[in-house]
Design an enzyme around this catalytic site. Structure first.
Site, PDB file in Angstrom:
ATOM      1  N   ASP A  26       8.237 -18.676  23.046  1.00 40.25           N
ATOM      2  CA  ASP A  26       7.145 -19.150  22.191  1.00 40.25           C
ATOM      3  C   ASP A  26       6.744 -20.570  22.580  1.00 40.25           C
ATOM      4  OD1 ASP A  26       7.278 -16.759  20.908  1.00 40.25           O
ATOM      5  OD2 ASP A  26       8.223 -17.529  19.075  1.00 40.25           O
ATOM      6  N   GLU A  83       6.877 -22.009  25.534  1.00 42.64           N
ATOM      7  CA  GLU A  83       6.078 -22.000  26.764  1.00 42.64           C
ATOM      8  C   GLU A  83       4.647 -21.531  26.478  1.00 42.64           C
ATOM      9  OE1 GLU A  83       9.070 -20.955  30.408  1.00 42.64           O
ATOM     10  OE2 GLU A  83       8.987 -19.492  28.782  1.00 42.64           O
ATOM     11  N   TYR A  84       4.528 -20.521  25.618  1.00 46.10           N
ATOM     12  CA  TYR A  84       3.195 -20.015  25.250  1.00 46.10           C
ATOM     13  C   TYR A  84       2.400 -21.104  24.524  1.00 46.10           C
ATOM     14  CZ  TYR A  84      -0.404 -17.067  23.112  1.00 46.10           C
ATOM     15  OH  TYR A  84      -1.607 -16.532  22.713  1.00 46.10           O
ATOM     16  N   LYS A 120      -0.738   8.235  10.529  1.00 40.12           N
ATOM     17  CA  LYS A 120      -1.913   7.816   9.752  1.00 40.12           C
ATOM     18  C   LYS A 120      -1.607   6.445   9.154  1.00 40.12           C
ATOM     19  CE  LYS A 120      -5.274   9.383   6.332  1.00 40.12           C
ATOM     20  NZ  LYS A 120      -5.317   8.150   5.538  1.00 40.12           N
ATOM     21  N   ARG A 171     -15.579  -0.145   7.760  1.00 38.71           N
ATOM     22  CA  ARG A 171     -16.105   1.214   7.617  1.00 38.71           C
ATOM     23  C   ARG A 171     -17.196   1.269   6.552  1.00 38.71           C
ATOM     24  NH1 ARG A 171     -15.176   5.435   4.089  1.00 38.71           N
ATOM     25  NH2 ARG A 171     -15.633   7.497   4.944  1.00 38.71           N
ATOM     26  N   GLU A 220      -7.410   0.864  12.896  1.00 40.70           N
ATOM     27  CA  GLU A 220      -6.937   0.591  11.539  1.00 40.70           C
ATOM     28  C   GLU A 220      -6.244  -0.765  11.523  1.00 40.70           C
ATOM     29  OE1 GLU A 220      -6.768   2.652   7.659  1.00 40.70           O
ATOM     30  OE2 GLU A 220      -7.757   3.082   9.562  1.00 40.70           O
ATOM     31  N   LYS A 223      -5.280  16.369  15.314  1.00 38.09           N
ATOM     32  CA  LYS A 223      -6.625  16.375  15.880  1.00 38.09           C
ATOM     33  C   LYS A 223      -6.711  17.376  17.027  1.00 38.09           C
ATOM     34  CE  LYS A 223      -7.408  11.406  15.071  1.00 38.09           C
ATOM     35  NZ  LYS A 223      -7.653  10.095  15.736  1.00 38.09           N
ATOM     36  N   CYS A 268      12.113 -10.105 -32.052  1.00 33.47           N
ATOM     37  CA  CYS A 268      11.529 -10.433 -30.755  1.00 33.47           C
ATOM     38  C   CYS A 268      12.535 -11.237 -29.937  1.00 33.47           C
ATOM     39  CB  CYS A 268      10.242 -11.239 -30.951  1.00 33.47           C
ATOM     40  SG  CYS A 268       9.577 -11.926 -29.414  1.00 33.47           S
ATOM     41  N   CYS A 281       5.743  -7.833 -31.570  1.00 32.80           N
ATOM     42  CA  CYS A 281       6.278  -9.038 -32.186  1.00 32.80           C
ATOM     43  C   CYS A 281       5.279  -9.520 -33.227  1.00 32.80           C
ATOM     44  CB  CYS A 281       6.493 -10.108 -31.118  1.00 32.80           C
ATOM     45  SG  CYS A 281       6.760 -11.771 -31.777  1.00 32.80           S
TER      46      CYS A 281
END
Length: 659
Positions: free
Chosen positions: A29, A31-32, A110, A131, A166, A282, A400, A418
């Site tokens: 991380d 180096e990035y 899904k 959408r 998604e 599908k 109560c 109460c």
């Protein structure tokens, strides 16, 4: 430097893809981050070098005034749902009959998120949209640019490409975000899907960038310059292009093998790092898909299998009582922690004594728990075979637990209440309700801040919220100067809310947000609430005698007028503002909404109905024009059917509005 800059862009994009898409980083991380800092330094010195595919464009910071409409040239359809394997076999029979031959199938997870469209021209990301209703969505390009797994430039040359994916938040990031929100006194998200949807619709892309959104791309909507003949070929192309896809290279030659994969995905559900709410079968061949076609709402070449709610056994260790803002005592089961729908659960409401008696729930019982709609924990049943005689029946306390005042159960009611006039638990929950999102919407004023303000004596009523100082807020635990400034801004903003929000926020018994709006649209200002009699109120449509009596009783209480006057003096709006209508397609229609809708919350659907001239009420009656029903619709659906009231889904609502 220009050569270094171009090299940095390519190298950062490569390592970003390794980390966010392939989950296989090659550098640390640190180096990035060093490469990214160098890139930003160069862009600061040479802003004219910045192009749309620069990794810096994923940081966020663009603030929009609103979202533009996007008309989908390829309709983003919803899927037909199946809840049993026999329904999947029926689907296969229909496909086989239409094609005259056995189809080949792909099976996918899904993802439980928010569906979006991504568009690319000459391999560059140019637009992203929600959408919406399938035909028209919202332009959320700037927010989608912050999703690290969405490539700004593809690894392949393509003239035009539109894909569907998604957007989601992983289980781990969801827990982190909610922990941060709770620490900051903000309202937590109900589930990862709500968090993803709310993040994607932020007008400030910097907020979206902080939410660690992710995406799986699962379909090619349109493509120019490349020929694709099957779904699996399309997914392989998308992976090569740089997208994150769930790719199972297996193509199933019959429905039984596809069903076996569906069941396998279901068994893996808990171990996944993201939420799913089913699996999708599908047809693989795109030529076969064209022959099968679609209905107005769903494709005939795909079906979604919805897994049944996950159920677990656990042991009730105690039943505790919580006092609500109206004084209602609610029993809650405290049980051994179990994992349900990807989250840890250790308590569930038992609603009231009738619920407990009907199921014979006792302290020490082994019970079956599940999440209704994969969201709300519920005790489904008691495992009587596990009883050993040590279980203890629960009795509602006579006093109560918060103020020791007597507890009363009115005739004909399930609830115990109460009777204390100054119960601290009622006051705390009343203020929490007052500041909540659907009421005055004071963001940042979470339960922990309210509790601290009450404990230290800084507030004694809702009106006091408008008089607290920056120094007071900054002195609270986990609050600093910046947090105090943000909270004060939210309090100031709430002063301009419509009167209907204020009336709902006051927590009057039987008054929901819809009823508050209905009464305010007739009375027009807060002063009229003090003079209106029960008969006048009962004449307002959908009010009736019970609600009318509740309103008059509330506004005749000692101290209510003083509280309202203090709010007025602080600048809180006391008048009803008619909301501007955008259409009249639903004029004269009365809707009731129930269940979980596919793409919008109930509040969002209600607002849409009202903007188009319709009215939304909370209960089904002979005056109801239509019931808008989603998944997990319950007694309201039964009543609508018994009265012969038309039942519509979200797609039908959008169709009514568009005509």
């Amino acid at each position: 430097m220009k050569a270094e800059y171009e090299s940095l862009k390519q190298e950062i994009s490569y390592h970003s893809h390794r980390y966010y898409v392939l989950d296989n980083p090659q550098i640390t991380d640190e180096e990035y981050d060093a490469m990214m800092r160098r890139l930003l330094d160069i862009e600061k010195e040479h802003p004219d070098w910045v192009t749309a595919d620069s990794p810096s464009q994923k940081i966020g910071g663009t603030i929009l005034s609103g979202f533009d409409r996007v008309e989908h040239t390829v309709r983003m359809q919803s899927l037909q749902d199946a809840f049993s394997t026999d329904e999947l076999r029926d689907f296969d029979s229909r496909v086989t009959a239409s094609l005259g031959a056995q189809a080949q199938y792909c099976v996918e997870h899904k993802i439980d998120g928010l569906s979006v469209s991504l568009e690319y021209r000459n391999s560059l990301f140019v637009r992203g949209s929600t959408r919406g209703d399938g035909e028209v969505g919202e332009d959320v390009t700037e927010n989608l640019k912050t999703v690290m797994s969405i490539p700004l430039k593809l690894n392949v040359d393509v003239e035009y490409l539109e894909v569907r994916g998604e957007v989601f938040i992983s289980k781990k990031n969801f827990e982190r975000i909610n922990a941060e929100r709770e620490e900051n006194g903000e309202q937590t998200f109900a589930n990862p899907r709500n968090a993803a949807a709310g993040s994607l619709r932020q007008l400030n892309s910097a907020i979206a960038a902080k939410r660690s959104l992710d995406i799986f791309v699962f379909n090619i909507q349109q493509i120019e310059g490349v020929e694709i003949t099957s779904h699996i070929e399309g997914l392989r192309f998308l992976r090569k292009a740089g997208f994150k896809v769930i790719l199972n290279d297996t193509v199933y030659s019959n429905i039984e093998d596809a069903i076996a994969r569906v069941e396998e995905i279901g068994s893996e559900r808990d171990a996944l790092s993201f939420d799913i709410d089913g699996a999708v079968i599908k047809v693989n061949s795109l030529a076969d898909r064209d022959r099968l076609g679609s209905t107005a709402k769903t494709p005939r070449w795909a079906i979604a299998f919805k897994y049944p709610a996950e159920k677990k056994k656990t042991k009730i260790r105690d039943i505790t009582v919580q006092v609500g803002r109206t004084g209602v005592l609610t029993p809650n089961a405290e049980f051994d922690t179990v994992t349900l729908a990807g989250t840890f659960v250790s308590r569930a409401t038992l609603h009231n004594m009738d619920y407990i008696h009907e199921r014979d729930i006792r302290i020490g019982d082994t019970v079956v728990v599940y999440k209704a709609g994969d969201i709300i924990p519920e005790v489904l049943s008691v495992s009587l075979d596990d009883r050993d005689g040590t279980e203890v029946e629960f009795v509602m306390p006579r006093q109560c637990p918060a103020c020791k005042a007597p507890v009363r159960r009115d005739e004909g009611e399930a609830a115990y209440r109460c009777t204390g006039a100054s119960c601290p638990a009622q006051l705390e929950r009343s203020i929490i309700h007052f500041v909540s999102r659907d009421a005055m919407d004071i963001e940042g004023m979470g339960p922990s801040i309210v509790a601290q303000l009450l404990e230290k004596g800084h507030i004694r009523s809702c009106a006091d919220l408008y008089y607290i100082s920056k120094e007071t807020i900054a002195s609270m635990d986990k609050m600093g100067e910046k947090s105090a400034e943000n909270l004060l801004s939210a309090i100031e903003k709430s002063k301009s809310n419509n009167l209907s929000r204020l009336v709902y926020a006051l927590g009057i018994r039987h008054i929901g947000s819809g009823t508050a709006k209905q009464i305010c649209s007739v009375l027009k200002n807060i002063d009229a609430f003090f003079t209106a009699d029960a008969e006048t109120l009962a004449d307002i449509e959908d009010v009736g005698a019970t609600i009318a009596q509740s309103v008059t009783s509330f506004f005749s209480r000692p101290g209510v007028r003083d509280m309202i006057e203090r709010m007025r003096a602080a600048g809180v709006n006391m008048n009803y503002i008619e909301e501007e209508k955008t259409g009249s397609a639903l004029d004269g229609m009365t809707f009731v909404i129930t269940g979980t809708l596919p793409t919008m919350g109930r509040k969002e659907a209600a607002a849409l109905i009202e903007k188009n001239g319709g009215k939304v009420t909370g209960s089904v009656s002979k005056k109801t024009t239509m019931l808008l029903a989603g998944e997990e619709a319950g007694s309201k659906l039964d009543k609508a059917n018994s009265l012969g009231i038309p039942v519509i889904d979200e797609d039908k609502l959008m169709e009514l509005i568009s005509h």
